[in-house]
Structure formats: C-alpha cells, structure tokens
Design a protein around this motif. Structure first.
Motif, PDB file in Angstrom:
ATOM      1  N   ARG A 190      62.376  21.968  44.995  1.00 15.37           N
ATOM      2  CA  ARG A 190      61.396  21.229  44.205  1.00 15.37           C
ATOM      3  C   ARG A 190      61.164  21.933  42.879  1.00 15.37           C
ATOM      4  NH1 ARG A 190      55.922  20.662  47.065  1.00 15.37           N
ATOM      5  NH2 ARG A 190      57.167  19.285  48.407  1.00 15.37           N
ATOM      6  N   HIS A 191      61.302  21.168  41.799  1.00 14.19           N
ATOM      7  CA  HIS A 191      61.025  21.715  40.458  1.00 14.19           C
ATOM      8  C   HIS A 191      60.219  20.661  39.699  1.00 14.19           C
ATOM      9  CE1 HIS A 191      64.543  19.412  38.625  1.00 14.19           C
ATOM     10  NE2 HIS A 191      64.790  19.353  39.926  1.00 14.19           N
ATOM     11  N   GLY A 192      58.935  20.970  39.526  1.00 14.47           N
ATOM     12  CA  GLY A 192      58.043  19.991  38.892  1.00 14.47           C
ATOM     13  C   GLY A 192      57.924  18.761  39.788  1.00 14.47           C
ATOM     14  N   ASN A 221      65.570  22.383  36.845  1.00 18.38           N
ATOM     15  CA  ASN A 221      64.785  22.932  35.746  1.00 18.38           C
ATOM     16  C   ASN A 221      64.342  24.337  36.158  1.00 18.38           C
ATOM     17  OD1 ASN A 221      62.834  23.655  33.857  1.00 18.38           O
ATOM     18  ND2 ASN A 221      62.049  21.575  33.638  1.00 18.38           N
ATOM     19  N   GLU A 222      65.036  25.332  35.644  1.00 25.46           N
ATOM     20  CA  GLU A 222      64.816  26.704  36.080  1.00 25.46           C
ATOM     21  C   GLU A 222      63.394  27.189  35.834  1.00 25.46           C
ATOM     22  OE1 GLU A 222      69.425  28.140  35.172  1.00 25.46           O
ATOM     23  OE2 GLU A 222      67.771  28.784  33.872  1.00 25.46           O
ATOM     24  N   LYS A 223      62.708  26.628  34.855  1.00 25.75           N
ATOM     25  CA  LYS A 223      61.360  27.082  34.517  1.00 25.75           C
ATOM     26  C   LYS A 223      60.290  26.472  35.416  1.00 25.75           C
ATOM     27  CE  LYS A 223      62.524  27.783  29.631  1.00 25.75           C
ATOM     28  NZ  LYS A 223      62.196  27.405  28.224  1.00 25.75           N
ATOM     29  N   ARG A 224      60.643  25.462  36.220  1.00 25.74           N
ATOM     30  CA  ARG A 224      59.626  24.768  37.007  1.00 25.74           C
ATOM     31  C   ARG A 224      59.905  24.800  38.505  1.00 25.74           C
ATOM     32  NH1 ARG A 224      57.559  19.220  34.548  1.00 25.74           N
ATOM     33  NH2 ARG A 224      55.821  19.907  35.864  1.00 25.74           N
ATOM     34  N   VAL A 225      60.765  25.708  38.943  1.00 21.12           N
ATOM     35  CA  VAL A 225      61.092  25.793  40.372  1.00 21.12           C
ATOM     36  C   VAL A 225      59.858  26.222  41.158  1.00 21.12           C
ATOM     37  CG1 VAL A 225      62.512  26.926  42.100  1.00 21.12           C
ATOM     38  CG2 VAL A 225      63.505  26.318  39.897  1.00 21.12           C
ATOM     39  N   GLU A 226      59.531  25.471  42.220  1.00 22.17           N
ATOM     40  CA  GLU A 226      58.323  25.739  43.005  1.00 22.17           C
ATOM     41  C   GLU A 226      58.631  26.237  44.415  1.00 22.17           C
ATOM     42  OE1 GLU A 226      55.952  22.226  43.013  1.00 22.17           O
ATOM     43  OE2 GLU A 226      55.874  22.066  40.832  1.00 22.17           O
TER      44      GLU A 226
END
Length: 257
Positions: A190-192, A221-226
């Motif tokens: 999950r990313h974003g 999206n590497e910056k939004r990985v949850e």
C-alpha cells in the motif's frame, strides 16, 4: 566467586568418578565374581539414568531452537524475517471450524467465504532433521463450499522501511500436501490511496520452493509506502491437508547494470 569455586569442585568430582569407573572397567576381567556382580549392578543402575539423559538430550538438541531466525538468505539482503507462527509457540496453538477473518497469532489471518466451515488450523512443532524453523502450520480442509481460501501474512514495518522500486522481495517456504493443489502468492504494497499487487505461482514441483517479486515492474510511489502483506491463495483445497513447515522473507536491492 562462590559459583566459580562450585564449578571447579563439580568438575573435580566428575573427573574423580570418571577415573573410578574407568579403573573398574579395566579390572572387570580379573575381579572376583562377588565384587564383579556388585559392580555390575551399580553400573546398570547408573546406565539407566545415563540412557535417559542421553535420550532426552538428543531429542531436545535435535529440534530447531525456539525463536530461531536462522535461514538461508540471498547475498546482499538488507532485510529478512520469519513470522512468529514459525518462530515460537503461540498462546492459542490451533482452532477448528475456523471462521472467516480468524487470526492465529498476531500476523496470520485466514480468509474464506464458506457457509459452513470445515477448516482447522494448528501450529505444530517441527522435528525433522532438515527443518530450520522451530514450528510449522498445518491446515486441514474437509468439505469446502466456498470460492476462495487464503492465508494472509502481515509483514512488519521493517519490510517497507526504505523500500525502493529496485528491490526484490523473496519468499521461501517448505510445503507438504496430501494431494496436489495450486498455491499462489500475492504481494500487496500500500502506497497512499493505491495498492500494488504482484502474483506468483509457487513452484511446488521443485525441491526449493521460492518466489521473487520484482518491484521494478510496479508503479510504486517510494515516498508514500505504508505497509505490505502477502496472501497465500489455495486453489481447490477440498479434502486436503497442507503443512507449511517454514515461511521466510528477505529483501535485497537489484544489482546495478
């Protein structure tokens, strides 16, 4: 200091006893029969306790150590993990007539859409010489009136820390089955608001059952990985027993070209 001296004293006593029985063994061929009979009875009593100790020790030392995280990892791995179910004893080791969304431990959840559940899950202790995992998971499926059956493993936060599209995520497992079936592994990240999914079929005909998920082919999206989790999907599971002797994960960056 007292404990140290006690250890030295016990070692000295053991050496003395060992020398005594070595001497008795050497003299067995020349001892008179009365003395030999007495010493033989003493040796039999001693052997009873020694045999029991050796039997228990061999059994315990042959088992994979509880809590073990030892397994083969690809060179260059920057993260590796064995879920708790395969690592240590659970407070509740099993359940029958398993309902949808039932959890076994804190990381494993079973999903299905059966009207009448004839499913059982049980953690078992691995005892084979080849096993590295202390525990395994046995799933018994009897009559199955649903359309899907999956085992979901939640990956820890460390799995997605610093996760990049150049990473490969690998899953290794050991599977035993009563009769052939198909098993698919689906990695979810999950990313974003979005979730990337990669599906691989387990090569159950091979000796080493392993699948890799290449994140280069995703839109991660590497910056939004949850978070991340893995679904093990069982096709045609009716009247079958499946044992997952081990389940491990590792992550490594792809070699630069």
């Amino acid at each position: 200091m007292a404990r140290f001296r006690g250890g030295i004293l016990k070692a000295a006593i053991f050496r003395r006893i060992l020398r005594r029985w070595a001497k008795i063994a050497r003299e067995a061929s020349t001892s008179n029969l009365t003395q030999l009979r007495r010493r033989s009875n003493q040796a039999r009593q001693l052997r009873l306790h020694l045999d029991q100790l050796i039997h228990v020790a061999d059994s315990r030392l042959a088992l994979p150590m509880i809590g073990s995280t030892t397994f083969r990892k690809p060179q260059g791995s920057d993260w590796s993990w064995r879920p708790e179910l395969w690592r240590g004893p659970l407070p509740v080791p099993g359940m029958s007539a398993v309902e949808n969304k039932s959890t076994l431990g804190s990381e494993v959840t079973l999903f299905h859409d059966c009207v009448f559940s004839e499913l059982t899950l049980r953690q078992l202790r691995n005892t084979r010489e080849a096993d590295l995992a202390p525990f395994g998971l046995r799933m018994d499926v009897f009559r199955f009136d649903g359309s899907f059956l999956s085992l979901v493993i939640d990956l820890p936060p460390e799995a997605v820390q610093g996760l990049k599209r150049r990473h490969l995520i690998r899953m290794d497992t050991i599977v035993e089955m009563e009769k052939p079936l198909e098993i698919f592994a689906r990695l979810n990240i999950r990313h974003g608001p979005n979730t990337e999914q990669i599906v691989r079929e387990l090569p159950l005909h091979e000796e080493d059952i392993m699948v890799e998920f290449d994140l280069a082919y995703t839109k991660l999206n590497e910056k939004r990985v949850e978070k991340a989790w893995l679904d093990l999907i069982f096709e045609g599971p009716e009247m079958n027993q499946v044992v997952l002797r081990d389940l491990t994960f590792s992550r490594r960056p792809r070699a630069e070209l």
